[in-house]
Every structure is written in C-alpha cells, then in structure tokens.
Design a protein around this motif. Sequence first.
Motif, PDB file in Angstrom:
ATOM      1  N   GLY A 335       5.417   6.495   0.463  1.00 31.38           N
ATOM      2  CA  GLY A 335       4.420   5.339   0.887  1.00 31.38           C
ATOM      3  C   GLY A 335       4.977   4.571   1.982  1.00 31.38           C
ATOM      4  O   GLY A 335       5.961   4.424   2.345  1.00 31.38           O
ATOM      5  N   GLN A 336       3.962   3.306   2.152  1.00 32.41           N
ATOM      6  CA  GLN A 336       4.477   2.242   3.064  1.00 32.41           C
ATOM      7  C   GLN A 336       5.379   1.369   2.705  1.00 32.41           C
ATOM      8  O   GLN A 336       6.567   1.016   3.214  1.00 32.41           O
ATOM      9  CB  GLN A 336       3.307   1.515   3.451  1.00 32.41           C
ATOM     10  CG  GLN A 336       2.254   2.195   4.146  1.00 32.41           C
ATOM     11  CD  GLN A 336       2.562   2.467   5.588  1.00 32.41           C
ATOM     12  OE1 GLN A 336       3.129   1.921   6.260  1.00 32.41           O
ATOM     13  NE2 GLN A 336       1.995   3.698   5.907  1.00 32.41           N
ATOM     14  N   GLY A 337       5.441   1.186   1.348  1.00 31.09           N
ATOM     15  CA  GLY A 337       6.522   0.270   0.764  1.00 31.09           C
ATOM     16  C   GLY A 337       6.693   0.051  -0.685  1.00 31.09           C
ATOM     17  O   GLY A 337       5.742   0.355  -1.323  1.00 31.09           O
ATOM     18  N   LEU A 338       7.742  -0.397  -0.905  1.00 29.73           N
ATOM     19  CA  LEU A 338       8.165  -0.797  -2.512  1.00 29.73           C
ATOM     20  C   LEU A 338       8.606  -2.125  -2.673  1.00 29.73           C
ATOM     21  O   LEU A 338       9.567  -2.293  -2.038  1.00 29.73           O
ATOM     22  CB  LEU A 338       9.023   0.275  -2.944  1.00 29.73           C
ATOM     23  CG  LEU A 338       9.644   0.591  -4.419  1.00 29.73           C
ATOM     24  CD1 LEU A 338       9.873   2.131  -4.610  1.00 29.73           C
ATOM     25  CD2 LEU A 338      10.602  -0.423  -4.873  1.00 29.73           C
ATOM     26  N   ILE A 339       8.143  -2.661  -3.821  1.00 26.20           N
ATOM     27  CA  ILE A 339       8.354  -3.932  -4.080  1.00 26.20           C
ATOM     28  C   ILE A 339       9.469  -3.933  -5.155  1.00 26.20           C
ATOM     29  O   ILE A 339       8.762  -3.485  -6.287  1.00 26.20           O
ATOM     30  CB  ILE A 339       7.444  -5.013  -4.303  1.00 26.20           C
ATOM     31  CG1 ILE A 339       6.455  -5.091  -3.046  1.00 26.20           C
ATOM     32  CG2 ILE A 339       7.873  -6.351  -4.848  1.00 26.20           C
ATOM     33  CD1 ILE A 339       5.423  -5.977  -3.089  1.00 26.20           C
ATOM     34  N   ALA A 340      10.581  -4.223  -4.950  1.00 23.47           N
ATOM     35  CA  ALA A 340      11.571  -4.150  -6.312  1.00 23.47           C
ATOM     36  C   ALA A 340      11.410  -5.223  -7.205  1.00 23.47           C
ATOM     37  O   ALA A 340      10.603  -6.164  -7.095  1.00 23.47           O
ATOM     38  CB  ALA A 340      13.093  -4.307  -5.594  1.00 23.47           C
ATOM     39  N   ALA A 341      12.220  -5.158  -8.415  1.00 25.44           N
ATOM     40  CA  ALA A 341      11.880  -5.986  -9.462  1.00 25.44           C
ATOM     41  C   ALA A 341      12.072  -7.507  -9.073  1.00 25.44           C
ATOM     42  O   ALA A 341      11.349  -8.465  -9.567  1.00 25.44           O
ATOM     43  CB  ALA A 341      12.613  -5.665 -10.432  1.00 25.44           C
ATOM     44  N   ASP A 342      13.062  -7.729  -8.147  1.00 28.04           N
ATOM     45  CA  ASP A 342      12.932  -9.248  -7.525  1.00 28.04           C
ATOM     46  C   ASP A 342      12.220  -9.632  -6.632  1.00 28.04           C
ATOM     47  O   ASP A 342      12.449 -10.731  -6.051  1.00 28.04           O
ATOM     48  CB  ASP A 342      14.743  -9.307  -7.242  1.00 28.04           C
ATOM     49  CG  ASP A 342      14.839  -8.427  -5.772  1.00 28.04           C
ATOM     50  OD1 ASP A 342      13.866  -7.778  -5.410  1.00 28.04           O
ATOM     51  OD2 ASP A 342      16.108  -8.392  -5.283  1.00 28.04           O
ATOM     52  N   GLY A 343      10.889  -8.849  -6.056  1.00 23.04           N
ATOM     53  CA  GLY A 343      10.202  -9.471  -5.496  1.00 23.04           C
ATOM     54  C   GLY A 343      10.551  -8.925  -3.982  1.00 23.04           C
ATOM     55  O   GLY A 343       9.811  -9.251  -3.056  1.00 23.04           O
ATOM     56  N   THR A 344      11.648  -8.320  -3.544  1.00 22.57           N
ATOM     57  CA  THR A 344      11.991  -8.061  -2.266  1.00 22.57           C
ATOM     58  C   THR A 344      10.931  -6.673  -1.777  1.00 22.57           C
ATOM     59  O   THR A 344      11.018  -5.742  -2.623  1.00 22.57           O
ATOM     60  CB  THR A 344      13.542  -7.780  -2.217  1.00 22.57           C
ATOM     61  OG1 THR A 344      14.297  -8.622  -2.620  1.00 22.57           O
ATOM     62  CG2 THR A 344      13.781  -7.263  -0.720  1.00 22.57           C
ATOM     63  N   HIS A 345      10.385  -6.622  -0.794  1.00 29.37           N
ATOM     64  CA  HIS A 345       9.790  -5.781  -0.157  1.00 29.37           C
ATOM     65  C   HIS A 345      10.652  -4.592   0.585  1.00 29.37           C
ATOM     66  O   HIS A 345      11.349  -5.316   1.404  1.00 29.37           O
ATOM     67  CB  HIS A 345       8.586  -5.928   0.634  1.00 29.37           C
ATOM     68  CG  HIS A 345       7.533  -4.871   1.192  1.00 29.37           C
ATOM     69  ND1 HIS A 345       7.949  -4.179   2.292  1.00 29.37           N
ATOM     70  CD2 HIS A 345       6.598  -4.392   0.836  1.00 29.37           C
ATOM     71  CE1 HIS A 345       7.086  -3.290   2.363  1.00 29.37           C
ATOM     72  NE2 HIS A 345       6.167  -3.539   1.634  1.00 29.37           N
TER      73      HIS A 345
END
Length: 448
Positions: A335-345
């Motif tokens: 995909g285009q992007g993944l946001i980790a559990a800490d909110g970082t894209h």
Amino acid sequence: MIPPGILISAPASGTGKTTVTLGLLAAFRAQGLIVQPFKSGPDYIDPAFHAAAAGRVSVNLDSWAMSAARLQNLALQAHGADLVIAEGSMGLFDGVAQAGEAGNGASADVAAMMGWPVIVVLDVSGQAQTAAAVAYGMAQFRKGLNVAGVILNKVASPRHEALIRVGMEAAGLTVLGALPRKAEITLPERHLGLVQAEELPRLEAILTEAAAFVTAHCDLEAIRAVASMTEGQAGQVTATPAPGERIALARDQAFSFIYPHLLADWRAQGATILPFSPLADEAPDPSATVCWLPGGYPELHAGQLSARAGFREGLAAFAQTRPVHGECGGYMALGQGLIAADGTHHRMAGLLGLETSFAKRRMHLGYRLARPHRPLPGMEQARGLRGHEFHYATILSQPDTPLAHVTDANGQEVAETGSYRDGADGGCISGTFFHLIAESSLLDGPQA
C-alpha cells in the motif's frame, strides 16, 4: 499408515497447551524418537515452535477450510515417524457455528477424524475436585471422541494435587502428569500470539527446560501408550495451484506467515521458490514469474521497510510486467503507507492505494470465504478460496478495485475485500487481508 498419535487440547486458550506440546515433542525427541507435529486450525506461530522442538515441519490441519481427503493426505506426512503429537487450538470443541469443508474448525473434528486420543491440559489454579467435573464433561460431550487422560497444569502443592487426583479417580479419568507452577518456561507473547520462534535467542534452552520439566512431571511411557494408530490412505485431492513457475517469495521477520502445505503444493507442481528479504533491501529475483508477499509483522519493521528503496524500486519494476500478490502484512506493505502504533506514518511500496493504521487498533479475526472477482495468480479456475483473517490494522483507505466478495464463516459480508490494480505492461498488483488455506469445493449459489 499414520503412526500412533495423540492430540493435546484444553477447555480454553491460555491453559498451557503449547508449553506441554513443546515439552513432549522435545522430550520424546531426546529419547531418540522421530516425532511428527501437527497444529489444528489456522496458526503460523505455534508450528514454528513445534518444528524447532521436533526437528520436523509442523503441518496445519483445518476441518473448516480443508476437505476430509485433504486432511488425510496431510496426516500421511507423518510417514516414517514413531509418534504423532498434534496441538489443538482454543478449547477442544471450539469452532464456528456453520460447518465448512469437513467440520466447523474444532480440534475435536481432527481428533475424531484421525482417531487420535485427546489429552486434556487443565489449568487447575483456584480449583480442586471441580477440575474433574470439567474434564469429565469434556470426555462425555462428543460421542466417538476418546479423552484418554489429563495433564494438570499450575499445581500449587502436593496437597492440591492430591485433592485433584481424588476427583479424577471418582470421574474415572487418568492423570498423565501434574505440572507445578513454573514461570521460567513461559513463552513471551505479543498482540497476535506468541513471539515468533526465530526471534527468541534462548529458544534451544527453553525447549531443553520444557523437555526436562515435562519428563520430570509427566508419565511419558503412559502418554506414548495411549497414542492410537490411524488407518490413513491417500485420497484424490486438488492441490492449491502454484501462482507461477518461479515464485519470488518474501521471507524474513516481517514476512514469514505462509503455510507449509502451500509451499509443498507449489513445489509438487514443479514450481521453484526464490526467497528474498525486503528487510535486507532485496528485490524479487528478476527470473521469477510472480512475486508473493506473505503476512507477518510489517508494523514492527515499518521504519526499516520505509527506508528500503532498493526493495521498493525493484518490486515496482517487477510489478510492471508480472503479478505481485500480498497477504495481510504483505498487502499492507504493497500500500501507500502504514501508520504505526505510535502514530508515525511510514511509506510503503505504493503499488496499491491502501492506507492502514495500527494507531487505531481493531481486531479482525475469523475464517473467510472469498469469491474472487479477479483471480489470484495461477488460480484462474478457483471459484472460491478458504482462509482466515487475523490482524489489528484499521483500513483508512482502500481505493482500488475490490478483489473478491468476502464473507465470514456465517455468510456475513466483510469489508476487507482485498483490492487490485493492473500494471502498465501486463502486470497486476493484488492483495487480501485473508491468508489463503485452500480452495473451496462447497460454494453455495452463483459466484458473486
């Protein structure tokens, strides 16, 4: 002929099935026996521990997703072993409400079909004779199922054990072991279950400790004696089609969830598996005809994946002319992007428009029946696919064309349809949130 076997089960998850199974596998192997492990139900992590303990690949057996003939054929992989030890999932009778190919997914289905006696692991914390009532109920619940005995876990003291044994004797149940509390061999866990076997530097020591622990507190001779021979024979089954002749398979700590029976099917059809590591910034082998990204834990390695330009560029070039498919974690990585559990894209490969987030956690769990609108690579004739979904990612955007009409085990539609996008020069990029187990032979009604 399938060697004598047993199935280790319990009233519920978290009672110590895996620890007992690993201890038995390692203990019997230490005695010089060849032990074949199996796992009932959809699971990637337990079988990896089984393989480390037994020195043989552990094979999944799933009565909802697999036909009876398929289950029998997979069980025949135990040929040459002295003993089969299968581990159940959840509670012994836990499955879905509606039956699938050969049952509802319960461990009891596998035990009954194979004729394997069941040994029940009981967490006896906070109870005494009542443990016997639980075990007796399990022994009587399903006709034709043989509960051969129990192993008591988390026994507090000799007096505690004596009280439980009184109850078991009254219920006519055999105690095959009594394990005191021992936190040292508890396996670490994370949100999808146990930490993967390859991530534990002390794995060999843990298995040695588990073997010694089980040997000291279980009657191994009696356990082996209750194992039952199975009259198995090879039936006519349809192997899962290989997605291509030369398969570039992502394989590292971020992408490790693929079933051994699928790889065996692909190899049996003459396919060549070409592993590569996205985390090591490797791209698919240029000679491959298809690329497959399995599930795993991309969210734990999102920063590394985002920085692997060689992997992204090589994958994009490959996808222009050849099929690329991702399952669950592999789908997210496409995909285009993944946001980790800490909110970082984190930037992903960008071959699909999918955006996912672990900052907004929501568990997705269950069997899936998919009727593809666009076939998966190599599976042009498959009207339906059976698999399972297990993740905590939330879809923020899934703009591409839906890949399939997907329902759960009760026939209810689910939103995780997967998606696909055509490449510029004949390639196709596709992905699903469900992990493929087998083709379906029991579709009702026309394809949606």
